[in-house]
Design an enzyme around this catalytic site. Structure first.
Site: not given
Ligand code: NAP
Length: 244
Positions: A18, A37, A61, A87, A152, A187
């Site tokens: 996202m 990131d 972060v 995010n 979580y 994602t």
């Molecule tokens: P994603 O594709 O896994 O992306 C998350 C990003 O955060 C990745 O680029 C990851 O980097 C980065 N990250 C992890 N640890 C970090 C740190 N310490 N400092 C900086 N960046 C860091 O997940 P997403 O689904 O897009 O999720 C984005 C947000 O939406 C998250 O907060 C998630 O909890 C929330 N969300 C997602 C869903 C869903 O269904 N996908 C639903 C509800 C909420 P690396 O890949 O290098 O670790």
């Protein structure tokens, strides 16, 4: 003129599923975006793809010094900070008897403390400017329990609560703070989950771009009277309790 013309935004986790679509949507509507990131190669490539209105900085972060550097970099590069999209996030899961303190500390550190540190870093800049929008990405798991997702769920409830206390503090300065609660979004975080796992009334998971439209609204002045609020985007997932 785009919906966020000339606004300057920081998007954490900006190279993830996202994060990428949020950055693209903001740039497409006229914003300047700092993608922040951990994966520098992906980040630099995305910033190049987005053009002169985007830049990349390495940001863990959980590290205060990274946040200080990201704020300084954004001000040097684009001159202001109007929007922070908190995010970045991870998920981990295990039955409570197997959920280790290390798993707990790691997810609270990234999802909740990381969000706090981001707010803490940009709040003085936004309050001084008398404007700003902080968008904290929580989850439907910040609205209800979910088996195995102990850290979580706790972190995402925490993000929801933190949003409200900070909104109260920053409201008089003209800075708005809201939480976004996505359901099941396609994602990398959810790529191993079957699309029919959850009883989603709309019958499908969402594309990440659909959530970006909500982020765009909250980043823009279209949401000028919204603060301290929860914005659920879940295809109806938590609207009711499924019958057996
Ligand atoms: P994603 O594709 O896994 O992306 C998350 C990003 O955060 C990745 O680029 C990851 O980097 C980065 N990250 C992890 N640890 C970090 C740190 N310490 N400092 C900086 N960046 C860091 O997940 P997403 O689904 O897009 O999720 C984005 C947000 O939406 C998250 O907060 C998630 O909890 C929330 N969300 C997602 C869903 C869903 O269904 N996908 C639903 C509800 C909420 P690396 O890949 O290098 O670790």
């Amino acid at each position: 003129m785009g919906r966020v013309f000339n606004k300057v935004a920081i998007v954490t986790g900006g190279t993830g599923g996202m994060g990428v679509t949020h950055a693209k949507a903001l740039v497409a509507e006229g914003a300047k975006v700092v993608v922040a990131d951990l994966d520098d190669a992906k980040g630099e490539a995305l910033a190049t793809e987005l053009g002169e209105n985007a830049a990349y900085i390495h940001l863990d972060v959980t590290k205060e010094e990274d946040w200080d550097a990201a704020v300084a970099f954004t001000l040097e590069t684009f001159g202001r900070i109007d929007v922070l999209v908190n995010n970045a996030g991870i998920a981990n899961a295990a039955p409570i008897t197997e959920f280790t303190p290390d798993m707990w500390r790691k997810i609270i550190d990234i999802n909740l403390t990381g969000t706090f540190l981001g707010i803490h870093a940009v709040a003085p800049v936004m309050a001084k400017a008398g404007r700003g929008s902080i968008i904290n990405i929580s989850s439907v798991e910040g609205m209800r329990g979910s088996a195995g997702l102990h850290g979580y769920v706790a972190s995402k409830f925490g993000v929801r609560g933190l949003t409200k206390s900070v909104a109260l503090d920053l409201g008089p300065s003209g800075v708005r703070v809201n939480s976004v609660h996505p359901g099941f979004i396609k994602t990398p975080m959810t790529e191993k989950i079957s699309h029919d796992l959850l009883p989603i009334p709309l019958g499908r998971p969402a594309e990440p771009e659909e959530v970006s439209q909500l982020v765009l609204f909250l980043a823009s002045d279209e949401s000028s009277y919204s603060t301290g609020s929860e914005f659920i985007i879940d295809g109806g997932l938590i609207a009711g309790v499924p019958h057996k």
